[in-house]
Write a protein that holds these residues in place. Structure first.
Motif, mmCIF file in Angstrom:
data_model
loop_
_atom_site.group_PDB
_atom_site.id
_atom_site.type_symbol
_atom_site.label_atom_id
_atom_site.label_comp_id
_atom_site.label_asym_id
_atom_site.label_seq_id
_atom_site.Cartn_x
_atom_site.Cartn_y
_atom_site.Cartn_z
ATOM 1 N N ASN A 97 53.717 -33.951 -2.669
ATOM 2 C CA ASN A 97 53.539 -35.069 -1.949
ATOM 3 C C ASN A 97 52.122 -35.814 -1.961
ATOM 4 O OD1 ASN A 97 56.027 -34.753 -0.802
ATOM 5 N ND2 ASN A 97 55.399 -33.323 0.954
ATOM 6 N N GLY A 98 52.014 -37.083 -1.641
ATOM 7 C CA GLY A 98 50.508 -37.667 -1.875
ATOM 8 C C GLY A 98 49.975 -37.846 -3.223
ATOM 9 N N GLY A 99 49.077 -38.578 -3.401
ATOM 10 C CA GLY A 99 48.580 -39.142 -4.455
ATOM 11 C C GLY A 99 47.387 -38.225 -5.113
ATOM 12 N N TYR A 100 46.667 -37.344 -4.290
ATOM 13 C CA TYR A 100 45.367 -36.809 -4.562
ATOM 14 C C TYR A 100 46.066 -35.606 -5.916
ATOM 15 C CZ TYR A 100 41.756 -33.362 -4.968
ATOM 16 O OH TYR A 100 40.622 -32.476 -5.512
ATOM 17 N N PHE A 101 46.971 -34.629 -5.476
ATOM 18 C CA PHE A 101 47.413 -33.652 -6.505
ATOM 19 C C PHE A 101 48.393 -34.197 -7.548
ATOM 20 C CE2 PHE A 101 47.588 -31.191 -2.336
ATOM 21 C CZ PHE A 101 46.480 -30.603 -2.513
ATOM 22 N N THR A 102 49.072 -35.426 -7.262
ATOM 23 C CA THR A 102 50.074 -35.762 -8.490
ATOM 24 C C THR A 102 48.893 -36.547 -9.481
ATOM 25 O OG1 THR A 102 50.562 -37.840 -6.717
ATOM 26 C CG2 THR A 102 51.999 -36.067 -7.195
ATOM 27 N N GLY A 103 47.859 -37.230 -9.022
ATOM 28 C CA GLY A 103 46.974 -37.864 -9.732
ATOM 29 C C GLY A 103 46.221 -37.066 -10.545
ATOM 30 N N ILE A 104 45.921 -35.981 -10.236
ATOM 31 C CA ILE A 104 45.369 -34.834 -11.022
ATOM 32 C C ILE A 104 46.296 -34.323 -12.046
ATOM 33 C CG2 ILE A 104 44.211 -32.653 -11.225
ATOM 34 C CD1 ILE A 104 43.050 -33.134 -8.380
ATOM 35 N N ALA A 105 47.535 -34.205 -11.838
ATOM 36 C CA ALA A 105 48.444 -33.867 -12.449
ATOM 37 C C ALA A 105 48.752 -34.705 -13.521
ATOM 38 C CB ALA A 105 49.679 -33.347 -11.939
ATOM 39 N N ALA A 106 48.815 -36.029 -13.250
ATOM 40 C CA ALA A 106 48.899 -37.191 -14.214
ATOM 41 C C ALA A 106 48.100 -36.956 -15.165
ATOM 42 C CB ALA A 106 48.962 -38.364 -13.666
#
Length: 349
Positions: free
Chosen positions: A75-84
């Motif tokens: 959930n959320g943009g912080y972790f998924t942004g790093i993963a991207a």
């Protein structure tokens, strides 16, 4: 099938012997790439010399050619942004990315690391902070040493390392203390003295560093941190709403939150009570996730370069070398949610 050091040869060893990338070795051995004859011959010679042939017939459970990524949740943009950012860098190197979640559980994180090591991933990257202590970090150091012996790597992204200094743990982080100090200074220099901080969990190292940076900025401006609310809360919108409501009732004029989701909850609490932001209440977030610019009003926040952190972590995972500790810079993004106590907005950047 061992190197001079006595450990089992890995795809990394074959790549080094052949003078090519790990991705090239993986593609040649999996017949997914038609390499120039000379390159193909160098790889196959290295395979023979290192007796690596048996690894090409491993079971389908092998994840060679893969970077494993563990994060608390999706959930959320912080972790998924790093993963991207990780996935982008891995893809450019011909690698796959496997993502798992830990629900902020130390046991699940260790189990993930152990499973991925047994399945021959090239590296494992852990995103985000975790409540931990010396015992856990010693266990993590043991896993990192086991991975290193097998030719793999452990990389922490967005989490400081305070475990054994000699552990082969690679770290990509940002200065949470300085970032929080900067955001708090922005509010104090605008004239606010009745501030509060929604700090996130203070049993996380990153949360403690943010809170320490907040306190230091208060001291620098002659504001007593002992009488300033610093609340340890969950890192989500509902916690921001509940705790923001309570802080508004206490008469604070500015709230600094540990992430942008908390800030969104504070904005909702202010709106429900008929308060203008920033006329009656200033709000500054942390992370600068994509939704921050679309909140009402657009959120002033501390920008964390998530994709850059992810790309850097992936490069460290794949190639190692260079610095074992890398710190990424941050900066405040001024939008429309913060102003001096008299309500005049700062000029957006």
């Amino acid at each position: 099938m061992q190197t001079r050091s006595g450990r089992r040869a890995t795809v990394r060893d074959v790549a080094a012997r052949a003078g090519v990338s790990i991705a090239t070795v993986s593609r040649i051995l999996n017949n997914t790439y038609t390499a120039p004859p000379e390159t193909h011959q160098r790889v196959m010679t290295a395979v023979d010399e290192l007796d690596y042939k048996a690894t090409t017939t491993r079971s389908l459970s092998s994840l060679a050619g893969t970077i494993a990524v563990a994060m608390p949740h999706l959930n959320g943009g912080y972790f998924t942004g790093i993963a991207a950012g990780i996935e982008e860098q891995a893809r450019s190197a011909g690698m796959a990315t496997l993502i798992g979640t830990t629900a902020n559980s130390a046991d699940r994180e260790l189990a993930f690391i152990d499973t991925m090591r047994k399945r021959d991933v090239e590296a494992t990257i852990l995103i985000g902070a975790l409540a931990s202590g010396p015992d856990y970090e010693n266990l993590l150091a043991e896993h990192a040493r086991a991975m290193d012996r097998a030719g793999s790597r452990l990389v922490l992204c967005g989490r400081p390392w305070t475990g054994p200094a000699d552990a082969p743990v690679h770290v990509v982080s940002y200065d949470a203390f300085a970032a929080a100090h900067s955001a708090t200074t922005f509010l104090l220099s605008s004239g606010h003295t009745r501030l509060a901080h929604l700090a996130g969990p203070l049993d996380y190292a990153t949360g403690r560093l943010r809170a320490d940076g907040f306190r230091q900025a208060l001291r620098d401006f002659g504001v007593d941190p002992e009488t300033t609310p610093i609340l340890s809360v969950a890192m989500n919108r509902d916690a921001g709403y509940r705790n923001g409501s309570a802080l508004i009732e206490q008469g604070v004029t500015a709230i600094f939150t540990a992430n942008d989701e908390l800030a969104a909850g504070v904005l909702a609490a202010a709106r429900e009570r008929g308060l203008g932001v920033p006329a009656d209440l200033s709000v500054v977030g942390f992370d600068d996730i994509p939704m921050a610019r679309d909140l009402c009003p657009p959120l002033t926040t501390l920008h964390i370069p998530r994709e850059e952190m992810g790309r850097t972590a992936a490069r460290m995972a794949l190639y190692g070398g260079g610095e074992q500790r890398v710190q990424i810079g941050t900066h405040i993004v001024v939008r429309e949610s913060a102003a001096p106590p008299n309500g005049r907005s700062a000029t957006p950047a």
